[in-house]
Every structure is written in structure tokens, then in C-alpha cells.
Write a protein that holds these residues in place. Structure first.
Motif, PDB file in Angstrom:
ATOM      1  N   PRO A 101      12.266   5.464   2.034  1.00  0.00           N
ATOM      2  CA  PRO A 101      11.755   4.138   2.395  1.00  0.00           C
ATOM      3  C   PRO A 101      10.526   4.237   3.280  1.00  0.00           C
ATOM      4  N   PRO A 102       9.653   3.232   3.213  1.00  0.00           N
ATOM      5  CA  PRO A 102       8.369   3.294   3.930  1.00  0.00           C
ATOM      6  C   PRO A 102       8.520   3.574   5.415  1.00  0.00           C
ATOM      7  N   GLU A 103       9.616   3.013   6.025  1.00  0.00           N
ATOM      8  CA  GLU A 103       9.724   3.161   7.473  1.00  0.00           C
ATOM      9  C   GLU A 103      10.039   4.587   7.894  1.00  0.00           C
ATOM     10  N   ARG A 128       7.463  -2.720   7.656  1.00  0.00           N
ATOM     11  CA  ARG A 128       8.063  -1.504   7.088  1.00  0.00           C
ATOM     12  C   ARG A 128       7.198  -0.291   7.438  1.00  0.00           C
ATOM     13  N   MET A 129       5.882  -0.457   7.324  1.00  0.00           N
ATOM     14  CA  MET A 129       4.974   0.650   7.625  1.00  0.00           C
ATOM     15  C   MET A 129       5.011   1.005   9.114  1.00  0.00           C
ATOM     16  N   ALA A 157      -2.306  -8.874   7.958  1.00  0.00           N
ATOM     17  CA  ALA A 157      -0.851  -8.920   8.169  1.00  0.00           C
ATOM     18  C   ALA A 157      -0.474  -8.667   9.620  1.00  0.00           C
ATOM     19  N   LEU A 202      -3.244   4.688   5.824  1.00  0.00           N
ATOM     20  CA  LEU A 202      -3.548   4.095   4.527  1.00  0.00           C
ATOM     21  C   LEU A 202      -4.326   2.798   4.739  1.00  0.00           C
ATOM     22  N   ASP A 206      -5.796  -0.589   2.648  1.00  0.00           N
ATOM     23  CA  ASP A 206      -5.870  -1.323   1.393  1.00  0.00           C
ATOM     24  C   ASP A 206      -6.985  -2.368   1.486  1.00  0.00           C
ATOM     25  N   GLY A 241       7.650   1.219  10.718  1.00  0.00           N
ATOM     26  CA  GLY A 241       8.888   1.940  10.955  1.00  0.00           C
ATOM     27  C   GLY A 241      10.127   1.076  11.003  1.00  0.00           C
ATOM     28  N   ALA A 242      10.011  -0.203  10.605  1.00  0.00           N
ATOM     29  CA  ALA A 242      11.185  -1.069  10.639  1.00  0.00           C
ATOM     30  C   ALA A 242      11.923  -1.013   9.305  1.00  0.00           C
ATOM     31  N   PHE A 266      -3.641  -3.554   6.076  1.00  0.00           N
ATOM     32  CA  PHE A 266      -3.570  -4.357   4.859  1.00  0.00           C
ATOM     33  C   PHE A 266      -4.806  -5.231   4.686  1.00  0.00           C
ATOM     34  N   GLN A 267      -4.995  -5.654   3.440  1.00  0.00           N
ATOM     35  CA  GLN A 267      -6.130  -6.506   3.108  1.00  0.00           C
ATOM     36  C   GLN A 267      -6.095  -7.820   3.891  1.00  0.00           C
ATOM     37  N   ARG A 287       0.111   1.968  -2.673  1.00  0.00           N
ATOM     38  CA  ARG A 287       1.420   1.421  -2.316  1.00  0.00           C
ATOM     39  C   ARG A 287       2.545   2.398  -2.669  1.00  0.00           C
ATOM     40  N   GLU A 317       2.653  -9.079   2.698  1.00  0.00           N
ATOM     41  CA  GLU A 317       2.121  -7.988   3.530  1.00  0.00           C
ATOM     42  C   GLU A 317       2.614  -8.076   4.974  1.00  0.00           C
ATOM     43  N   LEU A 318       3.020  -9.290   5.408  1.00  0.00           N
ATOM     44  CA  LEU A 318       3.547  -9.416   6.768  1.00  0.00           C
ATOM     45  C   LEU A 318       4.828  -8.603   6.926  1.00  0.00           C
ATOM     46  N   LEU A 363       0.860   4.250  16.160  1.00  0.00           N
ATOM     47  CA  LEU A 363       2.063   4.966  15.737  1.00  0.00           C
ATOM     48  C   LEU A 363       1.811   6.462  15.603  1.00  0.00           C
ATOM     49  N   MET A 418       3.795   6.741   8.238  1.00  0.00           N
ATOM     50  CA  MET A 418       2.437   6.447   7.811  1.00  0.00           C
ATOM     51  C   MET A 418       2.015   5.146   8.472  1.00  0.00           C
ATOM     52  N   GLY A 419       0.720   5.006   8.711  1.00  0.00           N
ATOM     53  CA  GLY A 419       0.208   3.732   9.202  1.00  0.00           C
ATOM     54  C   GLY A 419      -0.572   3.078   8.081  1.00  0.00           C
ATOM     55  N   MET A 420      -0.498   1.754   8.009  1.00  0.00           N
ATOM     56  CA  MET A 420      -1.229   1.105   6.926  1.00  0.00           C
ATOM     57  C   MET A 420      -1.955  -0.127   7.433  1.00  0.00           C
ATOM     58  N   LEU A 460       5.994   1.592  -0.664  1.00  0.00           N
ATOM     59  CA  LEU A 460       6.260   0.169  -0.907  1.00  0.00           C
ATOM     60  C   LEU A 460       6.579  -0.087  -2.374  1.00  0.00           C
ATOM     61  N   ALA A 462       2.614   4.787   0.120  1.00  0.00           N
ATOM     62  CA  ALA A 462       3.227   4.148   1.284  1.00  0.00           C
ATOM     63  C   ALA A 462       4.737   4.057   1.143  1.00  0.00           C
TER      64      ALA A 462
END
Lengths: 350, 566
Positions: free
Chosen positions: A75-77, B463-464, A89, A160, A162, B466-467, A85-86, A47, B457-458, A154, A81-83, A52, A50
């Protein structure tokens, strides 16, 4: 393709240290797995990469440019990076197409470009025909693929993961490991992957960073860590291991508590030093004609597991686990012989 | 930077609207009174008088006893309904559920107006009908009902407060793990024993919490006890506060001290209720989902239960609605309806008089605006509290929720005195401030509950992708919370339309609303015209309920967060 460098990365919450100053370098196109038990700091590390989480010490560099320091967090945006999630999401208020197109629209790409890239991403994960589906109509496995497609579409610098497979059932999980690995190879994207499942790690990883209590215990290819664990933790977390207390009695010779001696290839210890002798069960040979490191033993337990037999033998007062393959029967109480090749013994200083 | 400035502006506004009036009320009691307001010098006279004289303590006792009686009756009825709907094989549960909770979205004061038409001694419809029925059997039948009495006040208040108990208790029953009850059955307990020894004890936190809520609401209510009490000859503390602050010569420091006293009671009550709710959640989280065990068989009792429920629905939904309609088309109060007493002049007057239409417009305008403000500001406050936890964001959320414990009467006084010398006074904007201050807590609490159920995570995945943080809030969090936000919007709209306690104090010639007009004409004794206004008001509220539940499929009862009063 990008490379990621962690320098003395530190993350603490209040007074609690989650990541205690780790160094790690992830090469271009490399698939690196952060492996460890729950609470070891692997997810926190991911994280932080990322963006986050803000870090409390050290630096994170991507392609040589710092993105996180103790005082600055890109900031992450803005990290490209692409992520995955567990919890997947994926957004339940959007269709599959909208989920994947979300980030592309933010990049202000043309409609044609967006639909081409969404189509390509869906093709990559094998969901080509389902673009118009609502999320609630999809199974967990399909949602997982949507999440993957969304990250891949993207064309990120780094992917990434998780614990992306931990919510899938066992069979699908095993299948998806290979798929993920193939996908990453085909795209050649640098990937960082968090899991607590050592088998999963060994399937997907180019290199594994084994973490414990906020620190990295060992970094290496799965083979290196399995063959030459650097610590007792590494030896027991990856694969099964017999771990027996011993003392160095000569150059390449150790003795167990009751005086039984084994020759080893590993050198460099001083006489009298207390060590741990690590032997994988499949390297404990039973009923052999070998003479080096060979002793008579008595079978204590034996369980037939199909491809192997799981046998525990007593070498004097020391219990040793062996897994001979192909499987054949051992009667509890029956005498047999044991031998261990010197290069199969790993010594770890106590 | 801009975002931080905007947040600070919002925080300042919330503090100013929600907190400053309270401080004003608490401070005002320590001044010397004049015939029109406060002198410049400090004095403890009012404070000592209110907090120690037998007169004021008597008013307090009256309010507390009234609230106590209403609470006990509401508990008996509300828990009864909850058990019947939540645990038995009663048919048509969904319909009953809607009908039992409907009074929550209607105005108790309109209910009072209707029951005055129904239950007055000489001209009440119910009395006239009953006396006609009894005449052949009894020599000189006496009126059965008299709404102009203590019992009348208790009756109307219970009618409109027991749905709250029902809502809380049935919610707790639905969240309960039925395996707990089945385990008791297999241990040899009869169905009735299970209800008494297992089900009810497990619901106790919810029952207590709702009882406390009814008690607080009953203790702070001045409209119903005021209208009836001034005729029937008893005075409760909130009514006295209202008189002290409005009747000339005013006793503003007394009103402020009485308001503080009321505030103390409600603050302690809400605090206790919050604690109970938390205890309750510890009880309930043992839970499963939905009642899938075998329902309790009512057998022959089903008829009794059906009649009791039907009686309640008739008394709380049907009769008031009908009575309002009928009395709104009558020239004067009369038990017997003949062609000669019928008239449409009230409606004709309502829809042609400029200030009536103005009030109608103000009501709708204020409802929509306060609903929108409470949704947006409430969401922003809970969003910043959860996504950026820190002393500032948490403190703001705390301050914004605080007014939940403040009676509308006290808010009305505080806002009135705070804004008396500003241009805001006498406009609809001061009413808007009152509504926002009073109902913002729902916006914060309900959206917080909704946000906490969203997996973080939503947002993180956006954010990941790009927002930015703001884009994520707009594109992900808010759309996902749409049902919750809609529930807040409609709920606050309803609460604003029926708000009376603060509105009565704050309205002026140019800023009348329907609820104030009903009050005004009731006070002047023009019950028929008041009924016409009340009928229009009720139609609007029913329209909003219908719009919310049937068109937008919003679960309005969700907006009654467990720790929020109605």
C-alpha cells in the motif's frame, strides 16, 4: 536515496491498456521525467509507482525489493514516497503546519522533532513565516509550495510529481521549474516527474522517458533526445523539426523526391531505403557561403519574433522552416541560399 | 480481514432491515386470512380482491385523485414562490426563503391538528373570527372554513407539500446560467416572455420531479386523509390498508396486497423521478453560479406578492403554531377564549405522567440514534461504493437506497410482521429499525454527493503521507465532509421526530413516541391534550432546526438530495 526499477510494467483497465509493458530504471538521486501527450500512460505509470494503482503485469522494484506485482501491491503508505499532486491536494481543514505535520505525526515523532522538520521543510520552499496560515488564505502558488514541503518533510525515498506546475500561471511556472530542480539537487532525492510540457521536462530532467500510447518511445538526456530523436514522434514532440521524405542513394547520401541530394553523417542504411530526413529549424542556415548541402531557395513567409526570425523557404516543391538568429528581415519572394551541415541531419527509417 | 468482516456484517444488517420486511409484505398477500392474522395455506383471494374489486380500485382512485389535486395546487404555489424569490426584486429573500421552507421541517400531522382547531365549522378560531366580522353585513353568516371535508384535506396537504416544489424549483433557478435569459432579452423578449419561454421551460425537469415527489407522498399518506376522511366520509387506499392491518378482525393479506399496490406506484414514481432528475442535471449543467443578472422588477405587483407570501407564512407557520399553543391550554374545543376554559392541566399532566416523559425521552433518544446511525452507515456505504467500486459495494448501496421508494406504512407493516415473534417487538429498537431503514437512503445519497465533490487526490495525498486507508477516511474524508454529515444528522433527526406512518404501527405501551401520542389522542377525540403534545413536539423540532441552522450553520435543505422524497 533509492533506485526504482520498472520491469515489463503493465496496467490495463478492463480491456483498455493504459501502460503496455514498459521497462525503466531510475538511478539513485536521478531526476527522471515521464514526458508525453495526454493519454500516453505517464500519469498511470507514476500512480503505479506510488502504489495508488494496482498493476496488471510486470514488477516494480524499489532498492531491489518488489513493491508491486500483478498479485501483490504494497500500500502507498508503506512505500515511503512523497508525492506532489496536480491539484496540490493540500487539506483545507488543516493549517499549513498541520498539513506538513500530518505524516510526521503518523510516524510518531516527538513534538520537537516534528516542528523542527516542518520548519525546515517550510524554509526549503520559502514559506518559513506562514506555518499558522489557513489554506484558503493562500494563493495557488503558495499551496503548491505547501504540497511540496509536505512531501519533502517526510524525507521520502522517492519524490513523485504529477504535473505539479500545470495549474500555475505561465510566469510562476517557469520560475518554479528551476526551484524544483534546485531543491531536488540539494536534497539528492530520487525524483520521478510527469509532465506534458517538453520545455519543463528539459529544464528539470537528468533523463527524459518519452512516452506515447502506453509505451516508451525513447529514454535519454534532453540533449540526446533533441539531437538524436529515435522516432518521428520523438523528433516532433520535443522541439520543432522539418520532416521530409527521402531515399538513400549512396553511403551517407540521400535524395528528396525531386532529386535534390544531401550528405549526411549518419550511415548504416541500405541503398534505396525510404527514410525521413529530420532537420531542426535552427540548423537550416540561410544566406550562407557554405558549399556542402547548399542550394538556392525562395522565401515564402517570414515572421519577426524578436530573438529569431521564423522563415519558410521553398527548395523546389519542398517547404523548409528556418529560424535564423539574430533575427533579420527576409522579403517574401526574395531568392536566397540554404545549407544544412551533414551532422545536423537525422535519418529515421520509415 | 477484520475490515472485510465488519463490512459484511454491516451489509447483512442493511439487507435484513431494509429488504426482508418488504419481501414479507409482498409474500403475505398470498395467504389465507384468519381473524387475527394469516393461516398456513396459500390463497389468492386477498390478492384478487385488492387488485380487481371495484371497492379497492375505488380506494386507489381516491388516493390518486387526492394526490393529483394536491400536486397541481402545490406546483402552482411552489413554482410561484420560486419565481418570486429566485427571479424578482422582492426584498428580504433570505427571510422569505427560511419561512417558506420551514414547514418542511415540521410535522404535517401537527399542522392538521392546528388546522382542526382553526378551521372546524363551529369552534374553529378562524371561523369564529370571520363570522364575528361578517355578522354586521350578512343576516346569517355561515362558517367559511370546514376542515372536516375533502377540501380541508387538500388544503392541509398542499400547505405542507408546496415547500418541496419551491425548494426544487428555486434550486434549479439558482443553478441556471442567466446568460440564457439575457440572450433572450437582447433578442427582444420582454421580461415576462423570458420567464414564460426561457426560464420556466429550463426548470421543467425540476418542476416535474418535484411534482412527482409530491404526488408519491400524497398518494402514500394515510394520516391526514384518514383522520378527516373517516368523518367526512371518504376512504383512500393507504387508510384502508391501515384499517385492514389494525382494526379487528384484521385483513392482513388484504393489507399486504394493498401495500404492494402502493409500493408499485411509489417505486415507479421514484424511478421516473430519478430519471427526470438526471435529465434535469443535463439541463442545468449548462449553468453558471448564482443569479447575477438583473432581477425582474415587480413594480406594483410587489404588494400582491408580499401579501400572498405573508398569507402563506401565516397559514403554514404562524397560525398552526399559535393555534397549537392556544388549544393546548383549553379545557375543550371552544371558539371563544375565556378565562374559564383556560387550563394548564395538559402540560401539568404531560410533565408529570411517567409514560409521557418516557415518550419524550424515546423521541429524543430515537432521533439522535437514528441520525447517528444513518450518518455513519450511510457514509460507510457510499464511501466503500466510491472508493472500492465493485458489484458488492455498488449492490449494497443500491439496496440501502431502495427504501426511498417505500411508503412508511408499508415499512411499518413489514417490520411489524417480520419482528412480531422476536423480543424486538414492542421495544423502541423496532422503531429504530424502521427509522434507519426509511432514512438511511438520505445518508447514502447525500454523503455520496458530498464525496463525489471531494477531489480524490485529497485522500491519495494522505496515503502518500503514510496514512492507512482507514486513517485517511477518519482524518481527511470525514472532516472535509463535516458540513454534509451534519446536514444528514440533523435532517434525519427531524424526520425521525415527525415520523408517524410506521411508528403508529410499531409502537407499544413501553415504546411510545410523541408523534404516536398525538395520533392516539386525536383518534380518541382529546384534541387539547394532543395539541399540548404536538406543541412540545414542534418546539423540539424548532429547537433542532435552530441548532442546525443558526448554531452549526448547516444547510438543511442540502439534505433534500434531488432524488430523495421527504
Amino acid at each position: 536515496m533509492s533506485h526504482v526499477v520498472l520491469e515489463r510494467l503493465e496496467k490495463s483497465y478492463g480491456g483498455v491498456t493504459a501502460v503496455g509493458g514498459i521497462d525503466l530504471s531510475i538511478g539513485e538521486g536521478e531526476f527522471l521525467v515521464l514526458l508525453g501527450p495526454s493519454g500516453c500512460g505517464k500519469t498511470t505509470t507514476l500512480r503505479c509507482i506510488a502504489g495508488l494503482e494496482e498493476i496488471t503485469g510486470g514488477r516494480i522494484l524499489i532498492d531491489g525489493k518488489p513493491v508491486s506485482t500483478a498479485t501483490m501491491t504494497t500500500p502507498p503508505e508503506q512505500r515511503q514516497m512523497g508525492m506532489v499532486f496536480q491539484s496540490y491536494a493540500v487539506w483545507p481543514h488543516m493549517t499549513v503546519f498541520e498539513n506538513i505535520a500530518f505524516g510526521l505525526k503518523l510516524q510518531k515523532l516527538s513534538k520537537a522533532e516534528i516542528s523542527a522538520r516542518v520548519g525546515r521543510a517550510l524554509g526549503l520552499v520559502g514559506l518559513g513565516a506562514l506555518a499558522g496560515r489557513a489554506i484558503h488564505q493562500m494563493s495557488g502558488g503558495q499551496q503548491q509550495r505547501v504540497a511540496l514541503a509536505r512531501a519533502v518533510a517526510l524525507e521520502p525515498r522517492v519524490l513523485l510529481f504529477d504535473e505539479p506546475l500545470s495549474n500555475l500561471d505561465a510566469q510562476l511556472r517557469e520560475y518554479m521549474r528551476f526551484e524544483l530542480r534546485q531543491l531536488q539537487q540539494r536534497l539528492g532525492i530520487t525524483a520521478v516527474y510527469v509532465t506534458h510540457d517538453q520545455q519543463e521536462a528539459m529544464v528539470v530532467a537528468d533523463r527524459v522517458a518519452l512516452m506515447n500510447k502506453g509505451r516508451i518511445e525513447q529514454v535519454g538526456t534532453p540533449k540526446q533526445i533533441y539531437r538524436h530523436p529515435a522516432s518521428l514522434f520523438a523528433a516532433t514532440f520535443i522541439g520543432l523539426a522539418n520532416s521530409i521524405a527521402a531515399t538513400v542513394v549512396g553511403d551517407g547520401v540521400i535524395a528528396l523526391a525531386d532529386g535534390v541530394q544531401f550528405h549526411t553523417e549518419q550511415r548504416g542504411f541500405s541503398i534505396g531505403q525510404v527514410v525521413r530526413m529530420i532537420v531542426r529549424p535552427e540548423h537550416v542556415r540561410l544566406a550562407t557561403e557554405a558549399t556542402l548541402n547548399a542550394y538556392p531557395v525562395v522565401v515564402r513567409d517570414s515572421a519577426f519574433l524578436g530573438n529569431i526570425t521564423d522563415v519558410t523557404v521553398m527548395l523546389g516543391a519542398t517547404a523548409l522552416r528556418a529560424q535564423p538568429s539574430p533575427a533579420f528581415d527576409f522579403e517574401p519572394g526574395a531568392p536566397t541560399t540554404l545549407s544544412i551541415a551533414p551532422d545536423a541531419i537525422t535519418l529515421i527509417a520509415e | 480481514m477484520i475490515r472485510r468482516l465488519a463490512w459484511l456484517t454491516m451489509a447483512a444488517c442493511v439487507v435484513f432491515v431494509a429488504i426482508v420486511p418488504l419481501v414479507y409484505v409482498i409474500d403475505a398477500q398470498f395467504y389465507r386470512e384468519t381473524r387475527v392474522g394469516l393461516a398456513n395455506d396459500r390463497s389468492l383471494v386477498a390478492f384478487v380482491d385488492v387488485f380487481s374489486s371495484a371497492e379497492y380500485l375505488g380506494f386507489l382512485a381516491n388516493a390518486l385523485v387526492l394526490a393529483g389535486v394536491v400536486t397541481v395546487l402545490s406546483l402552482l404555489i411552489g413554482v410561484g414562490w420560486a419565481l418570486v424569490i429566485g427571479r424578482t426584486d422582492m426584498r428580504g429573500k433570505r427571510t422569505w426563503d427560511t419561512l417558506i421552507t420551514l414547514p418542511l421541517y415540521l410535522s404535517p400531522f401537527t399542522g392538521l391538528m392546528a388546522w382542526i382547531a382553526l378551521g372546524s365549522e363551529k369552534t374553529g378560531f378562524v371561523n369564529v373570527v370571520l363570522m364575528a366580522v361578517l355578522r354586521p353585513f350578512v343576516a346569517q353568516p355561515q362558517p367559511v372554513f370546514n376542515i372536516w371535508s375533502y377540501a380541508g384535506v387538500v388544503y392541509v396537504m398542499t400547505l405542507f407539500f408546496c415547500p418541496l416544489v419551491y425548494l426544487f424549483t428555486v434550486g434549479s433557478l439558482r443553478g441556471m446560467n442567466t446568460a440564457l435569459e439575457e440572450a433572450a432579452r437582447t433578442s427582444g423578449a420582454s421580461p415576462l416572455t423570458v420567464v414564460l419561454k426561457i426560464t420556466l421551460p429550463l426548470c421543467m425537469p425540476a418542476i416535474f420531479a418535484s411534482g412527482l415527489l409530491v404526488f408519491i407522498l400524497g398518494a402514500e399518506l394515510y394520516t391526514i386523509p384518514g383522520i378527516i376522511g373517516s368523518t367526512a366520509g371518504f376512504t383512500t387506499l393507504p387508510w384502508r390498508i391501515f384499517q385492514d392491518s389494525t382494526a379487528v378482525p384484521v385483513h392482513r393479506a388484504h393489507a399486504a396486497a394493498g401495500g404492494t399496490m402502493l409500493l408499485l406506484i411509489t417505486v415507479v414514481g421514484v424511478w421516473l423521478q430519478g430519471r427526470l432528475t438526471r435529465v434535469g442535471e443535463r439541463f442545468v449543467t449548462v449553468g453558471g453560479k448564482g443569479f447575477n443578472g438583473r432581477p425582474l422588477s415587480l413594480g406594483a405587483w410587489r404588494v400582491v406578492a408580499w401579501l400572498a407570501l405573508a398569507g402563506y407564512v401565516v397559514a403554514a407557520d404562524l397560525l398552526p403554531f399559535g393555534a397549537l399553543l392556544v388549544s393546548s391550554v383549553m379545557k375543550y374545543s371552544a371558539g371563544v377564549i375565556t378565562a374559564e376554559v383556560l387550563t394548564s392541566k395538559h402540560y401539568a399532566m404531560f410533565f408529570t405522567t411517567q409514560n409521557m416523559l418516557g415518550a419524550l425521552w424515546n423521541t429524543i433518544f430515537l432521533a439522535v440514534l437514528s441520525g447517528a446511525v444513518c450518518v455513519v452507515v450511510g457514509f460507510l456505504i457510499s464511501y466503500s461504493e466510491l472508493r472500492r467500486p465493485g458489484w458488492a459495494t455498488k449492490g449494497l448501496a443500491f439496496l440501502a437506497v431502495l427504501p426511498v421508494a417505500v411508503p412508511g406504512l408499508v415499512y411499518g407493516l413489514g417490520l411489524l410482521w417480520t419482528f412480531l415473534r422476536t423480543p424486538l417487538y414492542g421495544t423502541v429498537w423496532i422503531l429504530l429499525l424502521a427509522y434507519v431503514a426509511k432514512f438511511l437512503p438520505y445518508g447514502v445519497i447525500v454523503s455520496r454527493t458530498g464525496l463525489m465533490q471531494l477531489h480524490p487526490e485529497l485522500s491519495e495525498s494522505a496515503r502518500m503521507s503514510g496514512a492507512s486507508a482507514g486513517r485517511t477516511m477518519l482524518s481527511i474524508s470525514m472532516p472535509l465532509l463535516k458540513p454534509t454529515l451534519m446536514a444528514i444528522l440533523f435532517f434525519v433527526m427531524l424526520m425521525s421526530i415527525k415520523e408517524l406512518s410506521a411508528s403508529v404501527l410499531l409502537y407499544s405501551q413501553d415504546s411510545e413516541v410523541l408523534s404516536v401520542l398525538t395520533w392516539h389522542y386525536m383518534d380518541n377525540g382529546d384534541y387539547q391534550f394532543a395539541a399540548a403534545i404536538g406543541f412540545v413536539q414542534t418546539l423540539i423540532m424548532m429547537g433542532v432546526v435552530f441548532l442546525a441552522q443558526a448554531i452549526f450553520r448547516v444547510r438543511l435543505d442540502r439534505a433534500f438530495g434531488r432524488e430523495t422524497p421527504a
